[in-house]
Design an enzyme around this catalytic site. Structure first.
Site, PDB file in Angstrom:
ATOM      1  N   GLU A  32      -5.926   2.289  -0.605  1.00 59.17           N
ATOM      2  CA  GLU A  32      -4.510   2.414  -1.313  1.00 59.17           C
ATOM      3  C   GLU A  32      -3.673   1.021  -1.284  1.00 59.17           C
ATOM      4  OE1 GLU A  32      -4.055   3.435   3.362  1.00 59.17           O
ATOM      5  OE2 GLU A  32      -5.494   3.424   1.706  1.00 59.17           O
ATOM      6  N   ASP A  75       0.849  -1.166   0.036  1.00 56.19           N
ATOM      7  CA  ASP A  75       0.000  -0.002   0.096  1.00 56.19           C
ATOM      8  C   ASP A  75       0.901   1.061  -0.134  1.00 56.19           C
ATOM      9  OD1 ASP A  75       0.813   0.245   2.451  1.00 56.19           O
ATOM     10  OD2 ASP A  75      -0.902  -0.001   3.605  1.00 56.19           O
ATOM     11  N   ILE A  76       0.144   2.212  -0.061  1.00 52.57           N
ATOM     12  CA  ILE A  76       0.717   3.752  -0.542  1.00 52.57           C
ATOM     13  C   ILE A  76       1.141   4.247   1.097  1.00 52.57           C
ATOM     14  CG2 ILE A  76       0.923   5.978  -1.011  1.00 52.57           C
ATOM     15  CD1 ILE A  76      -1.011   4.797  -3.481  1.00 52.57           C
TER      16      ILE A  76
END
Length: 521
Positions: free
Chosen positions: A434, A391-392
């Site tokens: 995300e 994920d970001i």
């Protein structure tokens, strides 16, 4: 002579009464008659014509005769174009409003000139009572417009007759009796008008009103016996040309016999000069290959994609046999149906069902479906398969600082960067928010770790450009590999999620592999 005139008047009056009956009968049953309004106007005009002619014959003075002559010309000039329109409608065709209006220009001028003839003598040069008759009979010398009107009337009758005759071979036997009635109803007045125009009738009397008695009787008989006007056969050509589906007709040797208007709109490249050529030869010219459907068999259907006006359209192609009266196959009918909108909607539904609307990669549901299939194949073939979950980092901070539009752009940017390093056999999906997931068939843990590290570095060194600002994006990765037959997709994703949590706990922007996976290698 007087008895002959009386008999003549009686017959003309009978014609008028029969036409009036047809007019009233059609009016009261107009809901059951196609083109009832045209037939009502047609029979009404003939009624006015024949009544005016009969009363004019029974008149005693020239002034009375001239008046009733004007009355009959209110109906007679328009009857010919109305009859032509009726026959055109009967064969399933239709004139444009402009052409329909044009047909009544000459009749309108004729009515005007007959009404005002005493002022200009363009229709009749001279009108007088015949001296060689024992009873009053009007005679006249024809003027210039009389010739124009006569030629126009004869042309209308001739065209109507030819149109009906041309329909004979296209009309089923059950309808030919009423078609014959209509043909004769045009031929009789046409011949009578010709005889009258060449001036060979006794005392110059018009035979057309008398013969209307015959044609009107034929109409009545046809209406009662063959349901004329109630059941109107439509020409096969009209059906063929008005179909919304494109139609290709082939003979038993698969040569092009015919095609309709809709097909010309679907495939503008096809030309009438191609008729007689084998379909595969035609398709070779149009598309550079053979026709994509096995048209030699019945009941087959497939989709055909075509470029029309610079856009891709989708046609559904269906085939069926054409049989003769002996149930022998004599040709092939190919239906071409435009299903572009239907396919477009299906693609939209597919996108909604399978793909993430923002990033255009697989969504969570589709990943789980396909991921299970890949895992099962790997376990059966004893080949490795690994999964990456990432994920970001600090994604909420991006949304809070730059707005949700920037967050959307960040998600799209991450997908764009990752796609440069992923091959077509790898399953890439947005797992939620995300978070992203990648399934890597035929890839052991070491290689999966190396790919995850490559993606991490690429994201770090390729910042997002947003409104003249450069935003550095980092991501945290977790990697897991299938180790034994009891592993499920859910357990492997949990393992990858645990490794992802480890990378975040260690400061983010890192790649970690699941510890249990490493110990079991």
């Amino acid at each position: 002579m007087e008895s002959h005139i009386n008999s003549y008047i009686t017959l003309v009056t009978t014609s008028a009464v029969l036409n009036l009956f047809l007019c009233m009968y059609t009016y009261f049953r107009r809901a059951h008659f196609p083109n009832a309004s045209i037939f009502i106007l047609y029979t009404a005009s003939l009624s006015v014509y024949t009544f005016g002619y009969a009363i004019g014959l029974a008149s005693n003075t020239l002034e009375q005769m001239k008046f009733w002559n004007i009355v009959q010309y209110i109906g007679m000039p328009v009857s010919a174009p109305l009859g032509l329109i009726l026959m055109i409608r009967y064969t399933g065709r239709k004139l444009s409003k402009w052409l329909t209006s044009a047909l009544f220009i000459i009749p309108s001028i004729t009515v005007l000139l007959v009404t005002t003839n005493d002022w200009h003598h363009l229709y009749y040069k001279r009108v007088w009572l015949r001296e060689d008759s024992t009873i009053p009979v009007m005679a006249m010398d024809i003027g210039q417009w009389y010739v124009v009107h006569g030629a126009f009337t004869f042309s209308c009758l001739l065209c109507a007759g030819l149109i009906l005759i041309a329909q004979w071979r296209h009309t089923k036997k059950m309808y030919r009796r009423q078609l014959l009635t209509l043909i004769v109803s045009q031929i009789i007045p046409m011949v009578a008008a010709f005889v009258y125009l060449i001036g060979v009738t006794p005392l110059g009397l018009d035979p057309v009103p008398v013969l209307m008695c015959v044609t009107s009787s034929m109409y009545i008989w046809a209406i009662l016996s063959s349901r004329l006007l109630t059941i109107v056969p439509i020409a096969k050509e009209s059906i063929f040309e008005s179909m919304r589906e494109g139609v290709i007709v082939l003979d038993s040797s698969y040569r092009l016999v015919d095609f309709n208007k809709s097909l010309r709109l679907m495939l503008p490249e096809i030309e009438t000069t191609m008729i007689g050529q084998p379909l595969n030869d035609i398709w070779l010219k149009l598309a550079g290959g053979t026709f994509p459907v096995e048209y030699g068999r019945e009941g087959l259907q497939t989709d055909l994609y075509w470029q029309l006006d610079g856009e891709t359209v989708c046609y559904q192609v269906r085939t069926s046999y054409v049989f003769n009266h002996n149930a022998e196959v004599v040709g092939i009918l190919i239906m071409v149906i435009d299903i572009t909108e239907q396919r477009f909607l299906q693609e939209q539904l597919k996108q909604l069902a399978y793909f993430d609307g923002l990033t255009k990669i697989y969504n969570r549901t589709q990943f789980l479906n396909k991921g299970r299939e890949l895992l099962q194949e790997a376990q059966l073939s004893l080949k490795p398969i690994s999964f990456i979950l990432f994920d970001i980092d600090h994604f909420k901070r991006i949304n809070d600082t730059y707005g949700h539009d920037a967050g959307d752009q960040a998600l799209i940017h991450v997908v764009s960067v990752c796609n440069r390093y992923l091959s077509s056999d790898m399953l890439f999906a947005r797992y939620g928010g995300e978070e992203f997931v990648i399934a890597l068939p035929n890839m052991p843990l070491v290689e999966a770790h190396g790919l995850a590290e490559q993606l991490r570095i690429a994201l770090l060194h390729q910042p997002l450009d947003l409104q003249n600002q450069s935003i550095t994006l980092t991501s945290s990765f977790g990697v897991a590999q299938c180790s034994h037959e009891t592993d499920t997709l859910e357990s492997l994703l949990r393992n990858a999620d645990h490794a992802l949590y480890e990378s975040k706990r260690d400061g983010r922007n890192a790649v970690r592999v699941h510890a249990e996976t490493v110990s079991q290698r």
